[in-house]
Design a protein around this motif. Structure first.
Motif, PDB file in Angstrom:
ATOM      1  N   ARG A  13       0.805  -1.215   0.000  1.00  0.00           N
ATOM      2  CA  ARG A  13       0.000   0.000   0.000  1.00  0.00           C
ATOM      3  C   ARG A  13       0.847   1.277   0.000  1.00  0.00           C
ATOM      4  O   ARG A  13       0.416   2.319  -0.497  1.00  0.00           O
ATOM      5  CB  ARG A  13      -0.894  -0.029   1.244  1.00  0.00           C
ATOM      6  CG  ARG A  13      -1.907   1.065   1.289  1.00  0.00           C
ATOM      7  CD  ARG A  13      -2.807   0.906   2.484  1.00  0.00           C
ATOM      8  NE  ARG A  13      -3.437  -0.404   2.406  1.00  0.00           N
ATOM      9  CZ  ARG A  13      -4.346  -0.865   3.230  1.00  0.00           C
ATOM     10  NH1 ARG A  13      -4.739  -0.140   4.230  1.00  0.00           N
ATOM     11  NH2 ARG A  13      -4.870  -2.061   3.089  1.00  0.00           N
ATOM     12  N   ARG A  14       2.038   1.201   0.536  1.00  0.00           N
ATOM     13  CA  ARG A  14       2.857   2.394   0.764  1.00  0.00           C
ATOM     14  C   ARG A  14       3.095   3.252  -0.481  1.00  0.00           C
ATOM     15  O   ARG A  14       2.971   4.474  -0.408  1.00  0.00           O
ATOM     16  CB  ARG A  14       4.178   1.979   1.409  1.00  0.00           C
ATOM     17  CG  ARG A  14       5.026   3.151   1.845  1.00  0.00           C
ATOM     18  CD  ARG A  14       6.213   2.696   2.644  1.00  0.00           C
ATOM     19  NE  ARG A  14       7.034   3.819   3.052  1.00  0.00           N
ATOM     20  CZ  ARG A  14       7.909   3.768   4.034  1.00  0.00           C
ATOM     21  NH1 ARG A  14       8.070   2.641   4.717  1.00  0.00           N
ATOM     22  NH2 ARG A  14       8.623   4.819   4.329  1.00  0.00           N
ATOM     23  N   PRO A  15       3.458   2.686  -1.634  1.00  0.00           N
ATOM     24  CA  PRO A  15       3.685   3.551  -2.801  1.00  0.00           C
ATOM     25  C   PRO A  15       2.454   4.389  -3.175  1.00  0.00           C
ATOM     26  O   PRO A  15       2.585   5.566  -3.515  1.00  0.00           O
ATOM     27  CB  PRO A  15       4.044   2.571  -3.916  1.00  0.00           C
ATOM     28  CG  PRO A  15       4.579   1.374  -3.204  1.00  0.00           C
ATOM     29  CD  PRO A  15       3.776   1.280  -1.938  1.00  0.00           C
ATOM     30  N   ALA A  16       1.279   3.816  -3.095  1.00  0.00           N
ATOM     31  CA  ALA A  16       0.056   4.575  -3.411  1.00  0.00           C
ATOM     32  C   ALA A  16      -0.209   5.640  -2.354  1.00  0.00           C
ATOM     33  O   ALA A  16      -0.669   6.746  -2.680  1.00  0.00           O
ATOM     34  CB  ALA A  16      -1.140   3.623  -3.523  1.00  0.00           C
ATOM     35  N   VAL A  17       0.085   5.330  -1.096  1.00  0.00           N
ATOM     36  CA  VAL A  17      -0.080   6.317  -0.018  1.00  0.00           C
ATOM     37  C   VAL A  17       0.847   7.501  -0.279  1.00  0.00           C
ATOM     38  O   VAL A  17       0.425   8.665  -0.199  1.00  0.00           O
ATOM     39  CB  VAL A  17       0.201   5.687   1.366  1.00  0.00           C
ATOM     40  CG1 VAL A  17       0.241   6.753   2.452  1.00  0.00           C
ATOM     41  CG2 VAL A  17      -0.843   4.623   1.693  1.00  0.00           C
ATOM     42  N   VAL A  18       2.096   7.216  -0.608  1.00  0.00           N
ATOM     43  CA  VAL A  18       3.060   8.284  -0.889  1.00  0.00           C
ATOM     44  C   VAL A  18       2.579   9.132  -2.064  1.00  0.00           C
ATOM     45  O   VAL A  18       2.588  10.370  -1.995  1.00  0.00           O
ATOM     46  CB  VAL A  18       4.474   7.711  -1.142  1.00  0.00           C
ATOM     47  CG1 VAL A  18       5.418   8.779  -1.699  1.00  0.00           C
ATOM     48  CG2 VAL A  18       5.041   7.115   0.148  1.00  0.00           C
ATOM     49  N   ASP A  19       2.140   8.500  -3.143  1.00  0.00           N
ATOM     50  CA  ASP A  19       1.638   9.252  -4.305  1.00  0.00           C
ATOM     51  C   ASP A  19       0.474  10.158  -3.926  1.00  0.00           C
ATOM     52  O   ASP A  19       0.414  11.317  -4.349  1.00  0.00           O
ATOM     53  CB  ASP A  19       1.199   8.308  -5.420  1.00  0.00           C
ATOM     54  CG  ASP A  19       2.364   7.661  -6.143  1.00  0.00           C
ATOM     55  OD1 ASP A  19       3.514   8.128  -5.997  1.00  0.00           O
ATOM     56  OD2 ASP A  19       2.121   6.665  -6.863  1.00  0.00           O
ATOM     57  N   THR A  48      12.010  21.165  -5.092  1.00  0.00           N
ATOM     58  CA  THR A  48      11.676  20.189  -6.137  1.00  0.00           C
ATOM     59  C   THR A  48      12.736  20.150  -7.229  1.00  0.00           C
ATOM     60  O   THR A  48      12.834  19.154  -7.952  1.00  0.00           O
ATOM     61  CB  THR A  48      10.291  20.466  -6.764  1.00  0.00           C
ATOM     62  OG1 THR A  48      10.264  21.780  -7.313  1.00  0.00           O
ATOM     63  CG2 THR A  48       9.187  20.294  -5.738  1.00  0.00           C
ATOM     64  N   LYS A  49      13.534  21.209  -7.333  1.00  0.00           N
ATOM     65  CA  LYS A  49      14.603  21.229  -8.334  1.00  0.00           C
ATOM     66  C   LYS A  49      15.852  20.499  -7.852  1.00  0.00           C
ATOM     67  O   LYS A  49      16.760  20.259  -8.632  1.00  0.00           O
ATOM     68  CB  LYS A  49      14.954  22.665  -8.705  1.00  0.00           C
ATOM     69  CG  LYS A  49      13.878  23.336  -9.526  1.00  0.00           C
ATOM     70  CD  LYS A  49      14.234  24.753  -9.875  1.00  0.00           C
ATOM     71  CE  LYS A  49      13.062  25.392 -10.619  1.00  0.00           C
ATOM     72  NZ  LYS A  49      13.281  26.805 -10.869  1.00  0.00           N
ATOM     73  N   LEU A  50      15.901  20.152  -6.569  1.00  0.00           N
ATOM     74  CA  LEU A  50      17.077  19.451  -6.038  1.00  0.00           C
ATOM     75  C   LEU A  50      17.308  18.120  -6.733  1.00  0.00           C
ATOM     76  O   LEU A  50      18.435  17.761  -7.040  1.00  0.00           O
ATOM     77  CB  LEU A  50      16.922  19.200  -4.537  1.00  0.00           C
ATOM     78  CG  LEU A  50      17.005  20.409  -3.629  1.00  0.00           C
ATOM     79  CD1 LEU A  50      16.698  20.014  -2.202  1.00  0.00           C
ATOM     80  CD2 LEU A  50      18.388  21.042  -3.720  1.00  0.00           C
ATOM     81  N   ALA A  56       8.432  13.155  -3.334  1.00  0.00           N
ATOM     82  CA  ALA A  56       7.997  11.784  -3.059  1.00  0.00           C
ATOM     83  C   ALA A  56       8.980  11.086  -2.125  1.00  0.00           C
ATOM     84  O   ALA A  56       8.568  10.363  -1.201  1.00  0.00           O
ATOM     85  CB  ALA A  56       7.838  10.996  -4.358  1.00  0.00           C
ATOM     86  N   LYS A  57      10.268  11.297  -2.334  1.00  0.00           N
ATOM     87  CA  LYS A  57      11.271  10.690  -1.451  1.00  0.00           C
ATOM     88  C   LYS A  57      11.152  11.243  -0.042  1.00  0.00           C
ATOM     89  O   LYS A  57      11.269  10.501   0.938  1.00  0.00           O
ATOM     90  CB  LYS A  57      12.673  10.920  -2.020  1.00  0.00           C
ATOM     91  CG  LYS A  57      12.933  10.125  -3.275  1.00  0.00           C
ATOM     92  CD  LYS A  57      14.275  10.482  -3.886  1.00  0.00           C
ATOM     93  CE  LYS A  57      14.417   9.822  -5.247  1.00  0.00           C
ATOM     94  NZ  LYS A  57      15.560  10.308  -5.997  1.00  0.00           N
ATOM     95  N   ALA A  58      10.917  12.544   0.067  1.00  0.00           N
ATOM     96  CA  ALA A  58      10.761  13.158   1.393  1.00  0.00           C
ATOM     97  C   ALA A  58       9.512  12.635   2.090  1.00  0.00           C
ATOM     98  O   ALA A  58       9.545  12.296   3.279  1.00  0.00           O
ATOM     99  CB  ALA A  58      10.703  14.682   1.258  1.00  0.00           C
TER     100      ALA A  58
END
Length: 144
Positions: A13-19, A48-50, A56-58
């Protein structure tokens, strides 16, 4: 009743939660207006330019702490929507989320992130409180 960390951190479930939560962040940033909104949008643009996918990673890094911080509110729903619970206890909910973010930023060596967060931190409570209805609805959409 399952805990919020068990639900949200489930690998399936985690990837969808992050999205979904990235969508919440994007919507909140886009909804800000005036000079304060410009500052937020500029800061958000800088982070976001980093790197591609930085937000998403954050969110993914913060998710375990957020899930732990919000679990007490999740457990007290008693038939109410999660957004309603968060709004009813907005001061405590906002502070719980901000504490997670403060700790994460304090531990980073990324100077740009620290600088941008430092610029935005003064209005963090106000912005988090404003986002609680979206946050609650987004989490409930995955945790039901």
């Amino acid at each position: 009743m399952s805990s919020l960390p068990q639900i949200l951190l489930d690998p399936a479930r985690r990837p969808a939660v992050v999205d979904t939560l990235v969508g919440v962040v994007n919507a909140e940033v886009a909804s800000k207006s005036g000079l304060g909104g410009r500052v937020i949008r500029t800061g958000y643009g800088a982070v976001t330019k980093l790197a591609d996918g930085f937000v998403a990673k954050a969110v993914n890094r913060l998710l375990p702490g957020f899930a732990d911080a919000l679990d007490p509110f999740w457990q007290e729903r008693a038939g109410r929507s999660f957004a309603d619970v968060l709004v009813a206890r907005q001061d405590e909910a906002a502070e719980a989320l901000i504490a997670v973010t403060d700790a994460q930023v304090a531990g980073t060596s990324n100077g740009v992130v620290k600088k941008v967060y430092g610029t935005l931190r003064g209005r963090a409570r106000e912005n988090v409180v404003a986002a609680l209805p979206r946050v609650g609805a987004a989490i409930e959409s995955h945790a039901g």
